[in-house]
Design a protein around this motif. Structure first.
Motif, PDB file in Angstrom:
ATOM      1  N   UNK A   1     -36.695   6.487  21.941  1.00  9.24           N
ATOM      2  CA  UNK A   1     -35.464   6.825  21.232  1.00  9.24           C
ATOM      3  C   UNK A   1     -34.414   5.729  21.428  1.00  9.24           C
ATOM      4  N   UNK A   2     -34.330   5.177  22.648  1.00  8.13           N
ATOM      5  CA  UNK A   2     -33.387   4.092  22.907  1.00  8.13           C
ATOM      6  C   UNK A   2     -33.752   2.848  22.109  1.00  8.13           C
ATOM      7  N   UNK A   3     -35.057   2.580  21.987  1.00 13.04           N
ATOM      8  CA  UNK A   3     -35.494   1.413  21.211  1.00 13.04           C
ATOM      9  C   UNK A   3     -35.116   1.561  19.745  1.00 13.04           C
ATOM     10  N   UNK A   4     -35.251   2.777  19.200  1.00 14.88           N
ATOM     11  CA  UNK A   4     -34.868   3.016  17.802  1.00 14.88           C
ATOM     12  C   UNK A   4     -33.364   2.852  17.642  1.00 14.88           C
ATOM     13  N   UNK A   5     -32.587   3.425  18.594  1.00 11.21           N
ATOM     14  CA  UNK A   5     -31.131   3.269  18.537  1.00 11.21           C
ATOM     15  C   UNK A   5     -30.713   1.805  18.638  1.00 11.21           C
ATOM     16  N   UNK A   6     -31.419   1.058  19.487  1.00 15.61           N
ATOM     17  CA  UNK A   6     -31.105  -0.365  19.639  1.00 15.61           C
ATOM     18  C   UNK A   6     -31.356  -1.119  18.333  1.00 15.61           C
TER      19      UNK A   6
ATOM     20  N   UNK B   1     -23.275  -3.735  33.977  1.00 22.85           N
ATOM     21  CA  UNK B   1     -24.052  -4.857  34.480  1.00 22.85           C
ATOM     22  C   UNK B   1     -25.541  -4.579  34.564  1.00 22.85           C
ATOM     23  N   UNK B   2     -25.980  -3.373  34.951  1.00 29.70           N
ATOM     24  CA  UNK B   2     -27.421  -3.121  34.841  1.00 29.70           C
ATOM     25  C   UNK B   2     -27.935  -3.296  33.414  1.00 29.70           C
ATOM     26  N   UNK B   3     -27.151  -2.829  32.444  1.00 33.11           N
ATOM     27  CA  UNK B   3     -27.551  -3.015  31.052  1.00 33.11           C
ATOM     28  C   UNK B   3     -27.572  -4.493  30.676  1.00 33.11           C
ATOM     29  N   UNK B   4     -26.637  -5.301  31.218  1.00 31.55           N
ATOM     30  CA  UNK B   4     -26.595  -6.735  30.941  1.00 31.55           C
ATOM     31  C   UNK B   4     -27.886  -7.405  31.396  1.00 31.55           C
TER      32      UNK B   4
ATOM     33  N   UNK C   1     -24.793  -6.264  14.629  1.00 36.29           N
ATOM     34  CA  UNK C   1     -24.946  -7.679  14.967  1.00 36.29           C
ATOM     35  C   UNK C   1     -24.372  -8.620  13.908  1.00 36.29           C
ATOM     36  N   UNK C   2     -24.583  -8.396  12.594  1.00 38.10           N
ATOM     37  CA  UNK C   2     -23.991  -9.324  11.614  1.00 38.10           C
ATOM     38  C   UNK C   2     -22.472  -9.425  11.745  1.00 38.10           C
TER      39      UNK C   2
ATOM     40  N   UNK D   1     -24.241  -5.777  25.031  1.00 36.89           N
ATOM     41  CA  UNK D   1     -23.423  -4.680  24.504  1.00 36.89           C
ATOM     42  C   UNK D   1     -24.280  -3.710  23.706  1.00 36.89           C
ATOM     43  N   UNK D   2     -25.172  -4.242  22.871  1.00 40.86           N
ATOM     44  CA  UNK D   2     -26.027  -3.378  22.057  1.00 40.86           C
ATOM     45  C   UNK D   2     -26.975  -2.555  22.935  1.00 40.86           C
TER      46      UNK D   2
END
Length: 668
Positions: free
Chosen positions: A47-52, A103-106, A60-61, A85-86
């Protein structure tokens, strides 16, 4: 219609599904190895991959366009932060995923991006569909805004250093699928043209892009009257040289685009081009499309991952050469490892993105120099496996551009050409244990002679131009490149310098720098009676050209003399082994400005066709001998060429005629 829609939907599904699965796997690994992140089940990660993917498509554009408005600093910051951020947003919104701060997400975003880049390379190896889809996506707005035109455009791709004999062999073997298909189908024809002395990129591009090859006597030379040592891959020197011959009517003058060249062809848009990177008013900020490439994981991050892979491959291939005792070979230094990664991956990908951008803008003509093959061939050899593999990468670029052309706002023709070939051989230093400079010093007077030499900095200029384009600040470029270029930049002759020796492949020029003007044979003999005799009797020197006061230009060999004015030969002809163009090339070269007092060409082995470069390059070009004077021109079969194509200026005139026939040349 319904059947066509279903077919397109099926194609999109086959493209999207593997990418989604790869994203799922990469994100799962990133979450598993990053402290501060956790997921309850694999389905939560999906689900996170689809949201990403959705967040990237939507946001992003806009973020890339905003980064472009901030200049290169904004793009670099965007590359570092946008993906993080995404990822942070996707993980925060996905159910049952714990995120303990940004930072973990970074860090997870970088692990994810590297894994996706490496995985995409494995999944799509040999398939350009993913790159093509990425390029079409990032240029979609440009295509919508472009004004359609029925006048065909021309994209000219220079494969730096590719000789016609090697191109024919690779095409006949089927090693270059795109070029092989063009030639076998009859859509294109392959022609050979003759690169006049000096067979080097600056001279050829001065001719190809401006019709002005006579202004460049070598890759590097001394201007005696000013004391300036000109090195044409230094941006300031390239700008200085172009200013001396441009008439505003170069090949690309009518709305064209110059990419990664030495000279601009008078293009109004010039990027990564030596002669324009430090010019006032030159563009300093990134375009929206380049920003999209840089901040997208499929863009710069992918290129950097593949660049690292190329560097690892170089270390292995260099070690294999040593282990198998392959000769001739040269030392492939650590600095070259980085250089190969930049030129063979990063710069190639950037050139592809820039060419795609301007095709989608509807640019009437684009000329782009790909240096991948030339750089590797210098250090590995022109026919070695790693050199040939780089040609496959450029062939892949051609196939991608061909498919992009179908979506462009005007029809495009593709032309492929080279600026020179390459010749192989053990270097002068390897063969005789001394450099050409040391030989000249010994023959003159080692006690009294101060020597300035110029060596092998050819491709580092590409890195300097790239950094100058990015930074827009020459002092910053100096700081960034100082460590790798130190010891490679040629020194300017100090006041009172006696002797300057410059090398361009297996072409050498000797300047007795304190003496004004070009010295004659008689003057050289009077000042240094052992010099000419010692040079032409050395086994590593094929011949020497000097100008006689009484007889004009003469070519001296070990066993004879060739008088260029009337063709008379006394004794054995020193040019007999160097081909039918040798005398005419030297006769022309003798008339060029800033030619050395003595012009030297290395030996040519009649059994192998090998030469002996005066630089530490196993593959070289610049002088006479071997395939270095036999470049290639591949053009649409419907276009007729007027032979003979003798010299880069002749090819320039032919290219201009083709552009004129297509309706591109607005002013004669």
């Amino acid at each position: 219609m319904a059947e066509l829609s279903l077919r397109r939907a099926g194609t999109r599904l086959r493209t999207v599904l593997p990418v989604l699965l790869l994203d799922w796997a990469a994100l799962s690994i990133a979450i598993a190895v990053t402290p501060g992140l956790s997921a309850s089940t694999g389905w939560d990660v999906l689900a996170a991959a689809v949201l990403l993917a959705l967040a990237a498509a939507v946001l992003r554009p806009t973020l890339a366009a905003f980064a472009a408005r901030l200049g290169w600093a904004g793009v670099v910051a965007g590359w570092l932060a946008i993906q993080a951020v995404l990822v942070y947003l996707a993980l925060s919104l996905a159910p049952h995923i714990q995120v303990n701060g940004f930072w973990p997400a970074f860090w997870a975003s970088w692990i994810y991006s590297v894994l996706v880049s490496a995985g995409m390379w494995v999944v799509t190896a040999g398939d350009d569909s993913a790159v093509l889809a990425h390029l079409l996506r990032t240029t979609s707005k440009t295509r919508r805004e472009a004004v359609p035109s029925a006048v065909p455009g021309v994209v000219m791709i220079q494969i730096d250093g590719l000789s016609a004999p090697l191109a024919r062999w690779a095409i006949q073997a089927g090693n270059l699928p795109t070029l092989t298909r063009w030639i076998r189908s009859g859509s294109h024809v392959l022609a050979e043209w003759h690169a006049q002395l000096p067979a080097t990129t600056p001279a050829s591009q001065a001719g190809l892009l401006h019709g002005a090859s006579a202004h460049v006597p070598a890759f590097r030379w001394l201007e005696k009257e000013t004391g300036r040592l000109v090195v044409t891959n230094h941006p300031k020197d390239a700008e200085y040289v172009e200013q001396g011959f441009t008439d505003g009517r170069g090949l690309l003058a009518d709305g064209g685009v110059s990419l990664s060249n030495v000279f601009s062809g008078d293009a109004p848009t010039s990027l990564l081009t030596m002669s324009t990177v430090s010019r006032k008013g030159a563009r300093r900020g990134p375009t929206r499309e380049v920003s999209a490439y840089l901040v997208d994981p499929f863009g710069l991050t992918r290129s950097l991952v593949l660049t690292c892979g190329e560097m690892v491959k170089e270390v292995f291939q260099a070690r294999r050469q040593r282990a198998r005792d392959i000769e001739p070979r040269v030392h492939r230094a650590a600095s070259y490892v980085a250089l190969r990664g930049v030129t063979n991956v990063l710069l190639r990908d950037l050139n592809l993105n820039l060419a795609a951008e301007h095709m989608m803008r509807g640019a009437p003509s684009v000329y782009c120099d790909f240096v991948d093959y030339d750089e590797i061939a210098h250090h590995a050899g022109p026919t070695r496996a790693e050199s040939l593999a780089s040609l496959d990468g450029i062939d892949w670029v051609l196939g991608t551009l061909e498919k992009l052309a179908a979506a462009a706002p005007r029809p495009y023709h593709l032309v492929v050409l080279s600026d020179h070939g390459q010749s192989q051989g053990a270097t002068f230093l390897q063969r005789y244990g001394m450099t050409l400079e040391a030989l000249v010093r010994r023959l003159i007077s080692p006690e009294d002679t101060e020597l300035v030499t110029a060596g092998d900095a050819e491709q580092w200029g590409r890195v300097s131009a790239l950094l100058a384009e990015v930074s827009g600040e020459r002092r910053l470029v100096g700081r960034l490149t100082g460590s790798v270029l130190r010891g490679r930049d040629e020194p300017a002759p100090a006041a009172g310098t006696d002797l300057v020796v410059v090398a361009s492949g297996n072409l050498g020029m000797v300047y007795l720098a304190r003496e004004p003007g070009r010295l004659t044979l008689e003057e050289i003999e009077a000042r240094h009676p052992n010099l000419l005799t010692g040079l032409v009797s050395h086994p590593g020197v094929g011949f020497a050209m000097v100008r006689s006061r009484a007889r004009g230009a003469v070519v001296l060999g070990r066993d004879g003399v060739r008088h260029l004015a009337d063709g008379r030969v006394d004794g054995a002809d020193p040019l007999a082994a160097f081909g039918p163009h040798a005398a005419a090339d030297l006769r022309r070269h003798d008339t060029l400005p800033h030619v050395g007092d003595i012009v030297l060409n290395s030996l040519l082995d009649p059994a192998t066709g090998e030469v002996a470069a005066f630089e530490e390059l196993v593959g070289c070009h610049g002088g006479l001998g071997g395939w270095q004077t036999r470049p290639v021109l591949i053009h649409p079969a419907a276009w007729t060429a007027a032979p003979p194509l003798d010299g880069a200026d002749a090819v320039h005139r032919q290219l201009v005629r083709w552009l004129k026939d297509l309706g591109q040349r607005q002013r004669l």
